[in-house]
Design an enzyme around this catalytic site. Structure first.
Site, PDB file in Angstrom:
ATOM      1  N   CYS A   1       0.543  -1.052  -0.044  1.00  0.00           N
ATOM      2  CA  CYS A   1       0.029  -0.346   0.022  1.00  0.00           C
ATOM      3  C   CYS A   1       1.034   1.187   0.315  1.00  0.00           C
ATOM      4  CB  CYS A   1      -0.994   0.369   1.441  1.00  0.00           C
ATOM      5  SG  CYS A   1      -0.189  -0.063   2.959  1.00  0.00           S
TER       6      CYS A   1
ATOM      7  N   HIS B   1      -1.456   0.833   7.512  1.00  0.00           N
ATOM      8  CA  HIS B   1      -2.073   1.207   5.940  1.00  0.00           C
ATOM      9  C   HIS B   1      -1.631   2.225   5.479  1.00  0.00           C
ATOM     10  CE1 HIS B   1      -4.292  -0.088   2.715  1.00  0.00           C
ATOM     11  NE2 HIS B   1      -5.364   1.093   3.030  1.00  0.00           N
TER      12      HIS B   1
END
Length: 984
Positions: free
Chosen positions: A98, A353
């Site tokens: 990510c 994340h």
């Protein structure tokens, strides 16, 4: 009693009063429960497994009613994977990539960088043809620039909702399963991109990284003595700002540029003064790039833990940033506007994340890029509130400060991207080069083909589901048999037929057959009785078999069950009758021999045998769903059954005849035997006039003769070698006896085996030979030195006197003679003594034996070690060896031991627990030392220690992990337990 058991009992109640030969068709149908009434839908809520006529609750509720077409398939609408109008394209997260996706989206929306990359020439000439792209060959970019070109072209004109960046990630050599440092990745990739583009001829391409991201500052050092100023110029692509102790971005920039004093040991060497002087040092911004990257140093090194940690403190920043107060040359335009905010969600520096909030330079609208998902912000405003709420709360967390208009606060932002406000807004869209556009069109064609294929598969599934719906609605109403002809079908197959998620397979009724290839009565609970009309349709459409009609009801099984049930009810009465008959004395030759063990347990054996016959569900042909039983398992089961003795087999000899021991059998009357034979018709029968086994009689006589012979041999050898048997007056090499100069050697194994035979001659075989070859090497040399035979190898040999050796040679066969001779050498007084062995020592084999012993010590598995915490060496010694706790010099204060600090640890509590020890005086201890101490080989466990099984190739880290698991009672060590290793 459960309803199913009540049904089973009612189905066989007639068997207690009907003889096996009187069983009729009506009795058979009763056993198969055909007389039961069918259940009514709506009244019976679940399926009755004991009732073959119950067809409720087998899965029909899914089909009887209105059904949504979407339930006929599990294929998502392919249009959900299509890119929305006026939206951007996402990037697939390959596991932990990510952070790469966020930077790709930020770089893609840098229009100058994208335009420059499109101008970069392609090196894939072999992929091009005169009429376009080779259809049969997939495009594979060769360089980083080509990967970025292709990715940016797909992000710009792809019809997909998201694309796969695996080619780009693979080209960089990144591990998709491990999250890297995002800031470090940005630096390294920019350096790689700049180095790659520096080889291009076009200056707009070659200098794009410097033009967009590169600025310059100087490290300025001023001497306090002479005022000399020293400058060191340096380029930068981002400014790394410390956020610890700050609340505003401007404060972080001011600290980055603040003046530093060089004093004391850190003084500056001035070339003008030619000596170390106090000085000041600071950073001066000389030029700023068009795109200003500000790295907020949220991930810092924690010296206490030795790991990185994340600073979850709020930092305020504005959408407009004026950098003019911070640059050295005033007068220029240094007003920047916020264009991107990169967010790290999570409290740990090693997980979390990454997402990006990026402003579209053409429309001015803000978008949130979260891997595959793209979300447009409302009102062309940056919104970070949702992202801040997702962070995990902590006790020391501060409240979010209030933000004014045009300002934002974040505790998760780790990079801010500002663009120079004077740059002109792009009016026209960037055109994708023809080569790249053709590749994008080809990918879009594949996507459209996939959408059509998925839509067709959805349509086929819907059509198939509708057809199945009509079939079930039609057939389910015709399933009940009623009074018309019927058949039996497996309940499992009916449930799978009504299960929409699995395809219907052919009917398989093999698992329900008995040994006569008919329907087993015990399997009726997993079968359903359906009409012949419905069965014909099922077999015509799906096939399978065998078909179980009314002729498949097995009369043989029902008759056998009837017989077993009658015997069960009659067993208690027959048990009393047999006991009364056994009390009577048997006269004449009318009796029968029965084993005493069988008589004691015949009732239990009969009951077990009847239970096996009554509840035997393994009388089928061994097939279930087309799979045969495991051959190895069936062989083992048969072997175990064969090892168990049946009735009256306890008086069988190995030859299958009557055993010769009368103590194991008893004579019973003919009436008693006839009763027993009803329950055990296959039991071996031995009338009273039957003779015992003749072979066993011969073997018994031979055995008695052999026992007498063994006793005679044992007495003779015991008389001939009395000292060897009693282990008295044995010679010793370390204290050589004066009365002889020669000693003989035999294996200690021979001595032990011979002693066993002499002690128990009837149970052991006589020893006929002395095997000394085990003490010699393959070359015939001795494997032991004189010194080793006095110490560690003394357990392997036995020393023999010359007189005993003469007797051993007469009584046994000796393969090799081994002796040691003592000789006097030299004229000196006293003379030197030498010991010579025959045969001589083999040095090579002796060295090999030692090496093998050392290797066995190093290469071990499943060895037990004991781990405990040493608090007091003296105390641990006393706990582990209390017999040595006898020192008279110990003071009373030492004897009254204080509790150590380690007792606070529940796993290392080494206190005595108040147990009393017997005091040993000094005189008793000296006498005790002079005695031969017999030490126990058993480990004496100390309180708090842990026993671990280890191997030679195990590391210390693995041992620590194993100890933590043992301490906590775990089989698997979880991540949170790693910190416990520091306490091991």
């Amino acid at each position: 009693m459960a309803p199913r058991l009540q049904l089973e009992k009612a189905a066989w109640r007639w068997a207690e009063t009907v003889r096996p030969e009187e069983v009729s068709q009506e009795h058979i149908e009763t056993a198969y429960r055909i007389w039961l009434e069918p259940c009514i839908r709506g009244v019976c809520r679940r399926n009755c497994k004991g009732n073959p006529n119950c067809l409720v609750g087998i899965g029909e509720h899914i089909w009887l009613g209105e059904i949504d077409e979407n339930s006929f398939h599990n294929i998502d609408d392919p249009n959900c994977e299509r890119r929305k109008k006026n939206s951007f394209v996402g990037l697939t997260n390959l596991g932990a990539t990510c952070y790469v996706n966020t930077f790709l989206q930020v770089w893609f929306l840098n229009l100058e960088l994208r335009q420059a990359l499109y101008l970069c020439p392609s090196t894939c000439k072999d992929y091009m043809m005169e009429d376009g792209i080779q259809e049969e060959k997939d495009y594979e970019p060769q360089t980083i620039c080509e990967h970025l070109q292709y990715l940016f072209a797909l992000l710009q004109n792809s019809n997909r909702r998201y694309i796969d960046p695996s080619g780009f990630v693979k080209a960089l050599g990144l591990d998709t399963g491990q999250q890297q440092d995002a800031q470090e990745f940005s630096k390294l990739f920019m350096s790689l991109l700049e180095d790659t583009l520096s080889k291009q001829k076009n200056p707009d391409v070659r200098n794009i990284v410097q033009q967009q991201f590169c600025g310059e500052y100087a490290y300025v050092t001023v001497c306090n003595q002479c005022g000399r100023e020293s400058k060191l110029l340096s380029k930068f692509y981002e400014l790394e700002l410390n956020i610890q102790g700050h609340k505003q971005l401007t404060d972080c920039i001011s600290e980055f540029l603040k003046e530093e004093k060089l004093e004391g040991d850190n003084r500056y060497f001035c070339e003008n003064c030619q000596s170390k002087q106090n000085a000041t040092r600071k950073i001066r911004l000389l030029s700023l790039p068009c795109t200003l990257n500000l790295q907020l140093m949220r991930f810092v090194f924690d010296r206490q833990t030795g790991h990185k940690k994340k600073l979850n403190t709020y930092i305020g920043f504005s959408e407009i940033l004026d950098m003019e107060p911070y640059v050295e040359h005033k007068g220029g335009s240094y007003v920047y506007e916020l264009s991107a905010v990169l967010i790290h969600r999570g409290v740990s520096a090693y997980s979390g994340h990454y997402i990006a909030h990026v402003k579209d330079p053409q429309s001015g609208e803000w978008y949130k890029f979260n891997d595959e998902d793209i979300e447009k912000m409302e009102g062309k405003k940056l919104q970070l509130g949702i992202e801040e709420d997702l962070a995990e709360p902590s006790k020391s967390q501060t409240r979010k400060p209030k933000c004014g208009k045009g300002t934002h606060c974040s505790r998760n932002a780790y990079m801010l991207v500002y663009r120079l406000q004077t740059q002109e807004k792009p009016t026209t869209a960037i055109q994708v080069p023809a080569f790249l556009q053709e590749l994008v069109d080809r990918d879009n064609s594949k996507f459209e083909e996939w959408c059509i294929e998925m839509a067709e598969m959805r349509k086929q599934s819907v059509d198939k589901g509708k057809a199945k719906h009509e079939e079930v609605k039609e057939l389910y109403q015709r399933l009940p048999a009623g009074a018309e002809p019927y058949e039996f079908v497996s309940l499992e197959w009916l449930q799978k037929w009504l299960d929409e998620s699995t395809p219907t397979k052919p009917i398989d009724n093999h698992a329900c057959l008995c040994s006569h290839d008919k329907l087993h009565p015990d399997k009726i609970s997993i079968m359903k009785r359906i009409s012949e009309y419905a069965a014909d349709i099922f077999y015509s459409r799906y096939g399978g078999g065998p078909r179980l009609t009314v002729k498949a009801l097995c009369k043989e099984c029902v008759v056998e069950r009837c017989r077993v049930l009658r015997l069960k009810s009659q067993l208690n009465e027959d048990y009393k009758t047999v006991n009364n008959l056994l009390k009577a004395t048997v006269k004449g030759s009318d009796g029968f021999w029965v084993g005493k063990s069988s008589l004691r347990s015949w009732r239990q054996l009969a009951l077990e045998q009847l239970d096996e016959q009554d509840g035997d569900v393994d009388q089928s042909n061994g097939k279930m769903n087309g799979n045969t039983l495991n051959k190895d398992e069936s062989k083992e089961e048969r072997k175990e059954e064969e090892e168990e003795l049946n009735f009256n087999e306890d008086i069988l000899c190995p030859h299958g005849e009557l055993c010769i021991s009368e103590n194991e059998r008893r004579l019973v009357s003919k009436e008693a035997w006839s009763k027993l034979q009803q329950y055990f018709p296959k039991a071996p029968e031995f009338p009273s006039y039957r003779e015992c086994c003749s072979q066993c009689k011969i073997l018994e006589r031979e055995g008695e003769e052999n026992e007498a012979l063994h006793k005679m041999i044992a007495n003779e050898q015991k008389t001939s070698l009395p000292n060897l048997f009693q282990d008295k007056n044995r010679p010793c090499l370390s204290n050589w006896p004066e009365e002889t100069d020669v000693l003989y050697i035999v294996s200690q194994f021979f001595v032990e085996e011979w002693r066993k035979f002499v002690r128990k001659p009837t149970r052991c075989s006589p020893v006929s030979s002395v095997g000394n070859s085990a003490l010699l090497c393959p070359h015939g040399g001795l494997m032991f030195t004189f010194a080793s035979m006095t110490k560690e190898d003394s357990k392997l040999i036995a020393l023999i006197w010359p007189s005993e050796w003469q007797m051993i040679q007469k009584l046994f066969v000796v393969d090799h003679v081994i002796k040691i001779t003592r000789t006097e050498v030299g004229d000196a007084n006293p003379s030197e003594t030498q010991y010579i062995s025959e045969p001589k020592l083999c040095p090579e084999c002796r060295e090999g034996l030692l090496c093998q012993q050392q290797r066995d010590l190093r290469e071990y598995t499943q060895a037990t070690i004991y781990v405990h915490k040493v608090v007091d060496n003296k105390k641990v010694m006393k706990d582990s060896a209390p017999e040595l706790n006898v020192s008279s010099s110990e003071t009373e204060e030492d004897k009254e031991e204080a509790k150590p600090d380690g007792e606070k640890d529940p796993d290392f509590n080494q206190s005595n627990g108040g147990t009393k020890r017997q005091k040993i005086s000094h005189q008793n201890y000296i006498a005790y030392q002079k005695q031969v101490i017999r030490r126990s080989m058993r480990h004496r466990k100390v309180r708090g220690e842990k026993a671990l099984l280890v191997s030679a190739n195990q590391t210390l880290k693995e041992l620590k992990i194993q100890y933590v698991c043992r301490k906590k009672g775990l089989k698997v060590l979880v991540y949170s337990d790693i910190n416990l290793l520091n306490t091991c």
